[in-house]
Design a protein around this motif. Sequence first.
Motif, mmCIF file in Angstrom:
data_model
loop_
_atom_site.group_PDB
_atom_site.id
_atom_site.type_symbol
_atom_site.label_atom_id
_atom_site.label_comp_id
_atom_site.label_asym_id
_atom_site.label_seq_id
_atom_site.Cartn_x
_atom_site.Cartn_y
_atom_site.Cartn_z
ATOM 1 N N UNK A 188 -103.029 13.814 -32.255
ATOM 2 C CA UNK A 188 -103.749 13.853 -33.524
ATOM 3 C C UNK A 188 -102.877 13.518 -34.731
ATOM 4 N N UNK A 189 -101.589 13.391 -34.511
ATOM 5 C CA UNK A 189 -100.681 13.140 -35.625
ATOM 6 C C UNK A 189 -100.553 14.327 -36.557
ATOM 7 N N UNK A 190 -100.931 15.507 -36.069
ATOM 8 C CA UNK A 190 -100.883 16.730 -36.873
ATOM 9 C C UNK A 190 -99.607 17.495 -36.579
ATOM 10 N N UNK A 191 -99.113 18.195 -37.571
ATOM 11 C CA UNK A 191 -97.908 18.999 -37.405
ATOM 12 C C UNK A 191 -98.200 20.441 -37.796
ATOM 13 N N UNK A 192 -97.592 21.345 -37.059
ATOM 14 C CA UNK A 192 -97.693 22.770 -37.383
ATOM 15 C C UNK A 192 -96.437 23.242 -38.089
ATOM 16 N N UNK A 193 -95.703 22.306 -38.674
ATOM 17 C CA UNK A 193 -94.469 22.654 -39.378
ATOM 18 C C UNK A 193 -94.773 23.557 -40.572
ATOM 19 N N UNK A 194 -93.808 24.393 -40.941
ATOM 20 C CA UNK A 194 -94.002 25.220 -42.134
ATOM 21 C C UNK A 194 -94.330 24.340 -43.345
ATOM 22 N N UNK A 195 -95.283 24.777 -44.122
ATOM 23 C CA UNK A 195 -95.719 24.029 -45.294
ATOM 24 C C UNK A 195 -96.892 23.106 -45.037
ATOM 25 N N UNK A 196 -97.213 22.855 -43.772
ATOM 26 C CA UNK A 196 -98.369 22.018 -43.441
ATOM 27 C C UNK A 196 -99.620 22.891 -43.376
ATOM 28 N N UNK A 197 -100.779 22.230 -43.428
ATOM 29 C CA UNK A 197 -102.045 22.970 -43.345
ATOM 30 C C UNK A 197 -102.147 23.715 -42.014
ATOM 31 N N UNK A 198 -101.832 23.020 -40.938
ATOM 32 C CA UNK A 198 -101.888 23.657 -39.617
ATOM 33 C C UNK A 198 -100.845 24.760 -39.488
ATOM 34 N N UNK A 199 -99.677 24.553 -40.079
ATOM 35 C CA UNK A 199 -98.641 25.587 -40.073
ATOM 36 C C UNK A 199 -99.109 26.853 -40.765
ATOM 37 N N UNK A 200 -99.811 26.681 -41.892
ATOM 38 C CA UNK A 200 -100.345 27.842 -42.614
ATOM 39 C C UNK A 200 -101.372 28.577 -41.764
ATOM 40 N N UNK A 201 -102.190 27.835 -41.036
ATOM 41 C CA UNK A 201 -103.177 28.468 -40.149
ATOM 42 C C UNK A 201 -102.488 29.216 -39.013
ATOM 43 N N UNK A 202 -101.450 28.617 -38.460
ATOM 44 C CA UNK A 202 -100.704 29.280 -37.384
ATOM 45 C C UNK A 202 -100.056 30.553 -37.904
ATOM 46 N N UNK A 203 -99.428 30.465 -39.069
ATOM 47 C CA UNK A 203 -98.771 31.630 -39.663
ATOM 48 C C UNK A 203 -99.779 32.741 -39.895
ATOM 49 N N UNK A 208 -102.681 33.170 -38.381
ATOM 50 C CA UNK A 208 -103.162 33.659 -37.087
ATOM 51 C C UNK A 208 -102.174 34.578 -36.398
ATOM 52 N N UNK A 209 -100.895 34.323 -36.620
ATOM 53 C CA UNK A 209 -99.863 35.158 -36.013
ATOM 54 C C UNK A 209 -99.564 36.414 -36.831
ATOM 55 N N UNK A 210 -100.127 36.472 -38.034
ATOM 56 C CA UNK A 210 -99.924 37.606 -38.941
ATOM 57 C C UNK A 210 -98.445 37.833 -39.246
ATOM 58 N N UNK A 211 -97.741 36.744 -39.600
ATOM 59 C CA UNK A 211 -96.325 36.841 -39.942
ATOM 60 C C UNK A 211 -96.089 36.186 -41.300
ATOM 61 N N UNK A 212 -94.955 36.494 -41.903
ATOM 62 C CA UNK A 212 -94.628 35.945 -43.219
ATOM 63 C C UNK A 212 -94.191 34.482 -43.091
ATOM 64 N N UNK A 213 -94.123 33.801 -44.227
ATOM 65 C CA UNK A 213 -93.673 32.411 -44.241
ATOM 66 C C UNK A 213 -92.240 32.306 -43.709
ATOM 67 N N UNK A 214 -91.394 33.254 -44.078
ATOM 68 C CA UNK A 214 -90.009 33.241 -43.601
ATOM 69 C C UNK A 214 -89.956 33.425 -42.083
ATOM 70 N N UNK A 215 -90.781 34.311 -41.559
ATOM 71 C CA UNK A 215 -90.809 34.533 -40.114
ATOM 72 C C UNK A 215 -91.316 33.288 -39.386
ATOM 73 N N UNK A 216 -92.346 32.649 -39.952
ATOM 74 C CA UNK A 216 -92.874 31.438 -39.316
ATOM 75 C C UNK A 216 -91.829 30.317 -39.364
ATOM 76 N N UNK A 217 -91.134 30.210 -40.481
ATOM 77 C CA UNK A 217 -90.072 29.215 -40.590
ATOM 78 C C UNK A 217 -88.980 29.441 -39.558
ATOM 79 N N UNK A 218 -88.614 30.681 -39.341
ATOM 80 C CA UNK A 218 -87.589 31.008 -38.338
ATOM 81 C C UNK A 218 -88.093 30.684 -36.930
#
Length: 68
Positions: free
Chosen positions: A24-39, A41-51
Amino acid sequence: MADQSLNADLDEICKPLQEMNTEFGASAAPGSHLGAQMQSGLLISAAQYGALWSLLKLTPTPSCSSLY
């Protein structure tokens, strides 16, 4: 031995993320729309998702090392 098992487990986590990259050419990287959804859904902070994302990208497996 333990590191091989952990890498295999992390590779299983990376496979669906890699499929999103390639199909799909989509990324779940921090700062992306999908990344925000993953973060959220996981109920974690931005720093935790980045790590977590950094850990996955640094895991020396084909699926994890190819994430973007």
